[in-house]
Design a protein around this motif. Sequence first.
Motif, PDB file in Angstrom:
ATOM      1  N   GLU A   1      -3.594  11.945   7.235  1.00  0.00           N
ATOM      2  CA  GLU A   1      -4.342  10.864   6.592  1.00  0.00           C
ATOM      3  C   GLU A   1      -3.974   9.518   7.189  1.00  0.00           C
ATOM      4  N   THR A   2      -2.688   9.313   7.356  1.00  0.00           N
ATOM      5  CA  THR A   2      -2.226   8.037   7.889  1.00  0.00           C
ATOM      6  C   THR A   2      -2.804   7.798   9.284  1.00  0.00           C
TER       7      THR A   2
ATOM      8  N   MET B   1      -6.020   3.440   4.144  1.00  0.00           N
ATOM      9  CA  MET B   1      -5.013   4.306   3.556  1.00  0.00           C
ATOM     10  C   MET B   1      -5.505   4.832   2.195  1.00  0.00           C
ATOM     11  N   LEU B   2      -6.086   3.926   1.415  1.00  0.00           N
ATOM     12  CA  LEU B   2      -6.575   4.316   0.088  1.00  0.00           C
ATOM     13  C   LEU B   2      -7.707   5.332   0.212  1.00  0.00           C
TER      14      LEU B   2
ATOM     15  N   ARG C   1      -7.843   8.910  -8.964  1.00  0.00           N
ATOM     16  CA  ARG C   1      -8.313  10.095  -8.247  1.00  0.00           C
ATOM     17  C   ARG C   1      -8.054  11.359  -9.085  1.00  0.00           C
TER      18      ARG C   1
ATOM     19  N   ARG D   1      -8.236   7.467   2.491  1.00  0.00           N
ATOM     20  CA  ARG D   1      -7.662   8.769   2.836  1.00  0.00           C
ATOM     21  C   ARG D   1      -7.026   9.408   1.622  1.00  0.00           C
ATOM     22  N   LEU D   2      -6.329   8.571   0.899  1.00  0.00           N
ATOM     23  CA  LEU D   2      -5.541   9.036  -0.230  1.00  0.00           C
ATOM     24  C   LEU D   2      -6.427   9.646  -1.318  1.00  0.00           C
TER      25      LEU D   2
ATOM     26  N   CYS E   1      -4.617   4.048  -7.887  1.00  0.00           N
ATOM     27  CA  CYS E   1      -5.709   4.797  -7.247  1.00  0.00           C
ATOM     28  C   CYS E   1      -5.447   6.305  -7.297  1.00  0.00           C
ATOM     29  N   VAL E   2      -4.199   6.690  -7.126  1.00  0.00           N
ATOM     30  CA  VAL E   2      -3.889   8.127  -7.189  1.00  0.00           C
ATOM     31  C   VAL E   2      -4.170   8.644  -8.605  1.00  0.00           C
TER      32      VAL E   2
ATOM     33  N   GLU F   1      -0.409  16.632   5.502  1.00  0.00           N
ATOM     34  CA  GLU F   1      -1.587  15.898   5.008  1.00  0.00           C
ATOM     35  C   GLU F   1      -1.383  14.391   5.081  1.00  0.00           C
ATOM     36  N   LEU F   2      -0.192  13.978   4.640  1.00  0.00           N
ATOM     37  CA  LEU F   2       0.094  12.545   4.634  1.00  0.00           C
ATOM     38  C   LEU F   2      -0.006  11.984   6.048  1.00  0.00           C
TER      39      LEU F   2
ATOM     40  N   MET G   1      -1.626   1.801  -4.961  1.00  0.00           N
ATOM     41  CA  MET G   1      -1.658   3.226  -4.628  1.00  0.00           C
ATOM     42  C   MET G   1      -1.458   4.082  -5.879  1.00  0.00           C
TER      43      MET G   1
END
Length: 556
Positions: free
Chosen positions: A441-442, A257-258, A298, A260-261, A294-295, A437-438, A291
């Motif tokens: 990605e998921t 998940m990360l 990013r 992708r994020l 990490c966001v 997108e979410l 999350m």
Amino acid sequence: MIERTAELAAANEQLIQEMDERQRVEETLRERSEFIEQVIDHLPSGLAVFRLSGGEALHINPRAVEICGVERSAISTLSLFLERLYPNENDRRKALEKIQAPVVQSARSFSNGWSNVVLAGREGDDVHVSVLHVPVPSQGLVISVFNDVTRQHEAEENSRKLEAQLRQAQKMEAVGQLAGGVAHDFNNLLQIIIGHLSLLMSASGLNDGMQRRLRQMREASDRAAVLVRQLLTFSRNMPVRPRRLDLNDVVTGLLKMLRRLIGEHIELDVRCGSDLRPVLADRGEIEQVLMNLCVNARDAMADGGTISINLRNVYLDRDYCSRYADVAEGYYVIISVADTGTGMTPEVRERIFEPFFTTKEVGKGTGLGLATVYGIVKRINGQIRVYSELGKGSVFHIYLPADVTGFDAESEEPAPAPARGGHETILLAEDEALVRELATETLTGAGYRVLVAADGDEAVHLFKQNASQIQMALLDVVMPKRSGRAVAQIIHELRPDLPVLFCSGYTSGALSGGQPIDDRDLILKPFVPLELLTRIREMLDQKQVAPDGCMAEAPR
Ligand SMILES: Nc1ncnc2c1ncn2[C@@H]1O[C@H](COP(=O)(O)OP(=O)(O)OP(=O)(O)O)[C@@H](O)[C@H]1O
Ligand SMILES: [Mg+2]
């Protein structure tokens, strides 16, 4: 003659006496001077005496050499000595002026004459020195007395920091209470708004325009609900289910998940901890912390870089705890999230945990990410330390108290199984870019192959091209050009048994037109990734055992 001899003898006697006397005086003087030297050399302060003219050193005690942190020869004249104390030429000139043109000083003004300088220590450390120059013009001398006050300086700095931390904690507490109070009331109001909106939307006889308006209102209130939920988390008012967690597990479970994020332009480097102690926390909350961090990382690395996540055990001892406000001694697990991004200015760094503080463009950030992290970590008595260097990057260390108690009945309850992914091919149609997108990605993160369409027509087109490979469809109900239902109809004409999961921001009863969609075929927006994966897997697995034998690939 005899008289003369006697006189001479007497004079001789006197001379001898005088010489003895002189020797004694000299002896005493030497002893005194040795005594003074001994005293000076054993002073705990640095002391250096220089001739005013010429600057020759008359005495430099060992402590002076020690404090200056250089060889004696490097301070053996007044100018060398002043150079060591005042690397800055301007400061040096001022000090020299004071020494050379002394105003008549009383003992009192001497005590005011101490000044502080910072020397570069042997190991690159800062040595704080308090120094007083006492000119003695009558003797043509200057006496410099100085002390190493690094420790006092550190202690003062520490208590200043502690005070600031306490102030910050109090401020956050107050803001948290305020936000929590507002959010609670607001939540109740929202409940009423959303409830009545839903009723209104399900009423019959609404024309398209009215429905659209209602939908927009509902959308806005859903967004408000999300914000309120975040505020409640921040202010520690959300119910949580703390469990005994292995953070290695939590992090590894979240990796896909990360990845992708954060996107492909950023590398993710994860180092799990060995023999990591368990912590008592809510899994979902820890995931949220990771999350959000990490966001942010990013977002701080628009041109790419590396996020490093690190896990390790640590014991915070009394010495450490004395340096920080409200940290209890004991075992902790540290999760560090480091990035190689823009870093922060001290001004930004000061405010990052404030709710609604953001440096991002309008619409890009709400400023609740770190406030939420703060709320979560504080609630479990953890600590956050942030280090950031402008242009180099930032690192967030999250200290979570290790759970050192034995297992209790509750914690032995099995944790909910993480959602399983699969290898099937899924057709996804969703017009809202962010949701699309979410979901992509998921799904790809969980191993699925995803064919992505942005409207109904595109979905039909993609389906016709790849009909034989597609094993499931995830369709937004309301889409431009063709609705999700219309797409599903075409799909089912060709493949009657293909499972279709509709997604919508509205409850099934409120969906416009036609038959209401069965709740089992509907997932409500905003959905969380785990929920989506669970629903998808369920539908695929049901299909797998269905009598018509439309086999899906075995789940992983
Ligand atoms: N890793 C980081 N590097 C640089 N700046 C950061 C980093 N993390 C946070 N910040 C700064 O702190 C601010 C607040 O972060 P926070 O996560 O609370 O809100 P946001 O990211 O702006 O919005 P939101 O998370 O609600 O979408 C950011 O706007 C950014 O200026
Ligand atoms: Mg953020």
